[in-house]
Design a protein around this motif. Structure first.
Motif, PDB file in Angstrom:
ATOM      1  N   LEU A   1       0.835  -1.203   0.000  1.00 42.86           N
ATOM      2  CA  LEU A   1       0.000   0.000   0.000  1.00 42.86           C
ATOM      3  C   LEU A   1       0.868   1.250   0.000  1.00 42.86           C
ATOM      4  O   LEU A   1       0.617   2.205  -0.742  1.00 42.86           O
ATOM      5  N   ALA A   2       1.880   1.247   0.849  1.00 41.03           N
ATOM      6  CA  ALA A   2       2.784   2.394   0.922  1.00 41.03           C
ATOM      7  C   ALA A   2       3.542   2.576  -0.387  1.00 41.03           C
ATOM      8  O   ALA A   2       3.739   3.708  -0.852  1.00 41.03           O
ATOM      9  N   GLU A   3       3.944   1.477  -0.992  1.00 38.45           N
ATOM     10  CA  GLU A   3       4.680   1.564  -2.254  1.00 38.45           C
ATOM     11  C   GLU A   3       3.806   2.133  -3.363  1.00 38.45           C
ATOM     12  O   GLU A   3       4.252   2.966  -4.161  1.00 38.45           O
ATOM     13  N   ARG A   4       2.553   1.688  -3.422  1.00 38.71           N
ATOM     14  CA  ARG A   4       1.652   2.194  -4.464  1.00 38.71           C
ATOM     15  C   ARG A   4       1.330   3.669  -4.231  1.00 38.71           C
ATOM     16  O   ARG A   4       1.180   4.437  -5.182  1.00 38.71           O
TER      17      ARG A   4
ATOM     18  N   VAL B   1       4.409  11.803   4.698  1.00 36.17           N
ATOM     19  CA  VAL B   1       3.545  10.828   5.370  1.00 36.17           C
ATOM     20  C   VAL B   1       3.872   9.422   4.880  1.00 36.17           C
ATOM     21  O   VAL B   1       4.056   8.490   5.677  1.00 36.17           O
ATOM     22  N   VAL B   2       3.953   9.269   3.573  1.00 35.41           N
ATOM     23  CA  VAL B   2       4.210   7.942   3.000  1.00 35.41           C
ATOM     24  C   VAL B   2       5.587   7.425   3.411  1.00 35.41           C
ATOM     25  O   VAL B   2       5.741   6.245   3.769  1.00 35.41           O
ATOM     26  N   SER B   3       6.586   8.293   3.391  1.00 38.86           N
ATOM     27  CA  SER B   3       7.920   7.862   3.822  1.00 38.86           C
ATOM     28  C   SER B   3       7.909   7.501   5.301  1.00 38.86           C
ATOM     29  O   SER B   3       8.613   6.577   5.735  1.00 38.86           O
ATOM     30  N   GLY B   4       7.095   8.199   6.087  1.00 38.50           N
ATOM     31  CA  GLY B   4       6.962   7.872   7.500  1.00 38.50           C
ATOM     32  C   GLY B   4       6.314   6.524   7.708  1.00 38.50           C
ATOM     33  O   GLY B   4       6.731   5.745   8.579  1.00 38.50           O
ATOM     34  N   ILE B   5       5.289   6.220   6.917  1.00 40.42           N
ATOM     35  CA  ILE B   5       4.608   4.926   7.012  1.00 40.42           C
ATOM     36  C   ILE B   5       5.587   3.785   6.762  1.00 40.42           C
ATOM     37  O   ILE B   5       5.529   2.735   7.412  1.00 40.42           O
ATOM     38  N   LYS B   6       6.498   3.992   5.826  1.00 38.66           N
ATOM     39  CA  LYS B   6       7.475   2.947   5.503  1.00 38.66           C
ATOM     40  C   LYS B   6       8.411   2.669   6.681  1.00 38.66           C
ATOM     41  O   LYS B   6       8.904   1.551   6.836  1.00 38.66           O
ATOM     42  N   VAL B   7       8.638   3.690   7.505  1.00 38.37           N
ATOM     43  CA  VAL B   7       9.501   3.514   8.681  1.00 38.37           C
ATOM     44  C   VAL B   7       8.730   2.848   9.812  1.00 38.37           C
ATOM     45  O   VAL B   7       9.167   1.857  10.393  1.00 38.37           O
ATOM     46  N   SER B   8       7.564   3.402  10.139  1.00 41.26           N
ATOM     47  CA  SER B   8       6.724   2.838  11.197  1.00 41.26           C
ATOM     48  C   SER B   8       5.333   3.435  11.112  1.00 41.26           C
ATOM     49  O   SER B   8       5.149   4.551  10.618  1.00 41.26           O
ATOM     50  N   SER B   9       4.358   2.701  11.622  1.00 36.33           N
ATOM     51  CA  SER B   9       2.985   3.205  11.645  1.00 36.33           C
ATOM     52  C   SER B   9       2.878   4.448  12.517  1.00 36.33           C
ATOM     53  O   SER B   9       2.122   5.376  12.223  1.00 36.33           O
ATOM     54  N   LYS B  10       3.647   4.471  13.607  1.00 42.03           N
ATOM     55  CA  LYS B  10       3.602   5.618  14.514  1.00 42.03           C
ATOM     56  C   LYS B  10       4.087   6.885  13.818  1.00 42.03           C
ATOM     57  O   LYS B  10       3.456   7.944  13.923  1.00 42.03           O
ATOM     58  N   LEU B  11       5.211   6.790  13.110  1.00 38.21           N
ATOM     59  CA  LEU B  11       5.734   7.963  12.415  1.00 38.21           C
ATOM     60  C   LEU B  11       4.758   8.410  11.334  1.00 38.21           C
ATOM     61  O   LEU B  11       4.550   9.612  11.133  1.00 38.21           O
ATOM     62  N   GLY B  12       4.141   7.453  10.655  1.00 34.98           N
ATOM     63  CA  GLY B  12       3.141   7.794   9.653  1.00 34.98           C
ATOM     64  C   GLY B  12       1.975   8.546  10.258  1.00 34.98           C
ATOM     65  O   GLY B  12       1.472   9.518   9.685  1.00 34.98           O
ATOM     66  N   TYR B  13       1.539   8.114  11.453  1.00 28.31           N
ATOM     67  CA  TYR B  13       0.436   8.789  12.138  1.00 28.31           C
ATOM     68  C   TYR B  13       0.795  10.235  12.450  1.00 28.31           C
ATOM     69  O   TYR B  13       0.019  11.154  12.157  1.00 28.31           O
ATOM     70  N   TRP B  14       1.957  10.451  13.059  1.00 31.04           N
ATOM     71  CA  TRP B  14       2.328  11.806  13.467  1.00 31.04           C
ATOM     72  C   TRP B  14       2.449  12.733  12.264  1.00 31.04           C
ATOM     73  O   TRP B  14       2.067  13.910  12.327  1.00 31.04           O
ATOM     74  N   ARG B  15       2.950  12.216  11.167  1.00 30.39           N
ATOM     75  CA  ARG B  15       3.075  13.060   9.981  1.00 30.39           C
ATOM     76  C   ARG B  15       1.717  13.325   9.337  1.00 30.39           C
ATOM     77  O   ARG B  15       1.488  14.408   8.787  1.00 30.39           O
ATOM     78  N   LEU B  16       0.812  12.353   9.419  1.00 34.37           N
ATOM     79  CA  LEU B  16      -0.519  12.551   8.846  1.00 34.37           C
ATOM     80  C   LEU B  16      -1.295  13.616   9.615  1.00 34.37           C
ATOM     81  O   LEU B  16      -1.862  14.535   9.017  1.00 34.37           O
ATOM     82  N   VAL B  17      -1.330  13.513  10.943  1.00 39.28           N
ATOM     83  CA  VAL B  17      -2.099  14.496  11.716  1.00 39.28           C
ATOM     84  C   VAL B  17      -1.458  15.878  11.631  1.00 39.28           C
ATOM     85  O   VAL B  17      -2.142  16.901  11.765  1.00 39.28           O
ATOM     86  N   GLY B  18      -0.152  15.900  11.383  1.00 36.97           N
ATOM     87  CA  GLY B  18       0.516  17.182  11.241  1.00 36.97           C
ATOM     88  C   GLY B  18       0.065  17.950  10.014  1.00 36.97           C
ATOM     89  O   GLY B  18       0.159  19.184   9.970  1.00 36.97           O
ATOM     90  N   ILE B  19      -0.461  17.228   9.013  1.00 40.04           N
ATOM     91  CA  ILE B  19      -0.901  17.889   7.782  1.00 40.04           C
ATOM     92  C   ILE B  19      -2.051  18.853   8.059  1.00 40.04           C
ATOM     93  O   ILE B  19      -2.199  19.878   7.386  1.00 40.04           O
ATOM     94  N   TYR B  20      -2.881  18.529   9.051  1.00 47.41           N
ATOM     95  CA  TYR B  20      -4.000  19.422   9.352  1.00 47.41           C
ATOM     96  C   TYR B  20      -3.498  20.817   9.725  1.00 47.41           C
ATOM     97  O   TYR B  20      -4.153  21.823   9.441  1.00 47.41           O
ATOM     98  N   ASN B  21      -2.353  20.874  10.363  1.00 50.70           N
ATOM     99  CA  ASN B  21      -1.800  22.175  10.742  1.00 50.70           C
ATOM    100  C   ASN B  21      -1.358  22.985   9.530  1.00 50.70           C
ATOM    101  O   ASN B  21      -1.239  24.213   9.606  1.00 50.70           O
ATOM    102  N   VAL B  22      -1.116  22.293   8.412  1.00 52.47           N
ATOM    103  CA  VAL B  22      -0.680  22.985   7.198  1.00 52.47           C
ATOM    104  C   VAL B  22      -1.725  24.005   6.756  1.00 52.47           C
ATOM    105  O   VAL B  22      -1.396  25.092   6.272  1.00 52.47           O
ATOM    106  N   MET B  23      -3.008  23.659   6.939  1.00 45.46           N
ATOM    107  CA  MET B  23      -4.074  24.574   6.530  1.00 45.46           C
ATOM    108  C   MET B  23      -3.967  25.913   7.249  1.00 45.46           C
ATOM    109  O   MET B  23      -4.294  26.959   6.700  1.00 45.46           O
TER     110      MET B  23
END
Length: 314
Positions: free
Chosen positions: A161-164, A191-213
Motif C-alpha cells: 500500500l505504501a509503495e503504491r 507521510v508515505v515515507s513515515g509509514i514505511k519507517v513505522s505506523s507511529k511515524l506515519g500517524y504523526w506526519r498525517l495528523v501534522g498535515i492538518y496544521n498545514v491549513m
C-alpha cells in the motif's frame, strides 16, 4: 422535541473526539455552560442533527442547516471580541470544532471542511497565546503525551500500500504547477515515507498535515482549496486515501470504538473530485480511487449490520 433529542445525541454520540483527551469536557463541561452561549448551543444541535441524518433514515437536514447558520452568525459576532471571562474562549473553540465536525458529514462540503479545519488551527493558536482557554487541553505537547502510549503495538501498514502510494505521488511530480501544490505534495510524501519507517511515524506526519491549513496565507489557502485547482483536488484525494490507510492508527484517538461513519462522507467528496478531474488527469487518481472504493464496499457491509447509511457512487 427534536432539539432535546439533538442535545442528548450530542452528549452521548456526536461530540467531536478532538482535541484528544477532552471527552469529559465535551460530555460534562461544555453542555453545562452552553446555555450561556446561543451560538455554541446551535453548533452542538446542528452537529447532532447532521450526525443523526448520517446514521439513520431520518432526514434532519433542514434543522441541521438552520442551527448551523445561526451558529455561524453568532460565532462571527463573538469572535470579533476578545474573550473576557471563563469560559468565553472554550465556547468559541467548542463551536469551531462542532462546526468543523458537522461539515465532515455534509455532502459537497469539502471546501467548507478545509476552511473550518483552518479555523480550528488558527483559533487554537490565538486562544493559547491569549491564555483564554479554561477547560480544554489543546497544546501539542498534551496531544503528544496522551497519544504516545496509545500508539504502542500498532499494526503495520501493508508495504505494498505504501509503495503504491509513493508511486502515485511520484507520478504527480511532473504536473505540480505552483508553490502551494508543491508544499502540500511534499507533506503527503513525508507521510508515505513515515509509514514505511513505522505506523507511529506515519500517524504523526498525517495528523501534522492538518496544521498545514493554518500555516498558509489567505491567498495561498484560497488558491489551494479552489475546486478549479485540479492538482490540488488530486492531492486532497490522496490525503483522503491515506486517512483510510491509517485508520487503525487514527482510531487510537478515540476513547471508544472508532465511528467509521465519520469517514463515509469522504466517498462523496472523492466522487465529486473524480467527476471534476479532466480525462487526461484521471490516471493520477487511480490509487486514491482504489483505496476509497474498497473502503466504501467494506463500509457497506458494516452498514448492513449497524444500520448506517453509506454513500453510493454517483
Amino acid at each position: 422535541m427534536d432539539d432535546m433529542r439533538f442535545f442528548q445525541h450530542f452528549i452521548l454520540n456526536a461530540y467531536p473526539h478532538l482535541p484528544v483527551n477532552n471527552s469529559q469536557v465535551w460530555i460534562q463541561t461544555v453542555p453545562a455552560f452552553s446555555h450561556n452561549y446561543d451560538y455554541l448551543m446551535h453548533s452542538m444541535l446542528g452537529l447532532a442533527a447532521t450526525h443523526l441524518s448520517a446514521i439513520t433514515n431520518v432526514d434532519y437536514s433542514d434543522a441541521a442547516l438552520s442551527h448551523r447558520v445561526r451558529a455561524i452568525e453568532g460565532f462571527n459576532k463573538a469572535l470579533s471580541k476578545k474573550p473576557e471571562k471563563e469560559p468565553d474562549g472554550d465556547a468559541l473553540l467548542a463551536t469551531m470544532y462542532s462546526l468543523t465536525f458537522q461539515s465532515a458529514f455534509m455532502s459537497d462540503s469539502l471546501i467548507e471542511f478545509l476552511i473550518m479545519v483552518r479555523g480550528c488551527v488558527m483559533l487554537s493558536g490565538q486562544l493559547l497565546s491569549q491564555s483564554s482557554i479554561a477547560f480544554f487541553v489543546i497544546d501539542w505537547y498534551s496531544h503528544l503525551k496522551y497519544m504516545e502510549p496509545r500508539l504502542d503495538d500498532l499494526p503495520f501498514v501493508d508495504v505494498s500500500l505504501a509503495e503504491r502510494a509513493a508511486e502515485s505521488l511520484e507520478a504527480l511530480k511532473l504536473v505540480l504547477e505552483d508553490e502551494v501544490n508543491s508544499f502540500y505534495y511534499h507533506e503527503l510524501v513525508n507521510v508515505v515515507s513515515g509509514i514505511k519507517v513505522s505506523s507511529k511515524l506515519g500517524y504523526w506526519r498525517l495528523v501534522g498535515i492538518y496544521n498545514v491549513m493554518g500555516m498558509l496565507s489567505d491567498a495561498k489557502f484560497s488558491a489551494f482549496a479552489n475546486p478549479n485547482n485540479t492538482i490540488g483536488q488530486i492531492l486532497l484525494a490522496h490525503f483522503m486515501a491515506l486517512e483510510v490507510v491509517m485508520l487503525p492508527m487514527l482510531e487510537r484517538e478515540y476513547d471508544k470504538t472508532f465511528p467509521t461513519n465519520q469517514l463515509i462522507n469522504r466517498c462523496n467528496w472523492f466522487d465529486t473530485i473524480e467527476g471534476s478531474v479532466p480525462p487526461e488527469f484521471q490516471h493520477f487518481i487511480r490509487w486514491p480511487a482504489e483505496i476509497l472504493n474498497d473502503a466504501r464496499e467494506k463500509w457497506k457491509a458494516m452498514a448492513m449490520t449497524s444500520g448506517l447509511t453509506v454513500a453510493k457512487r454517483t
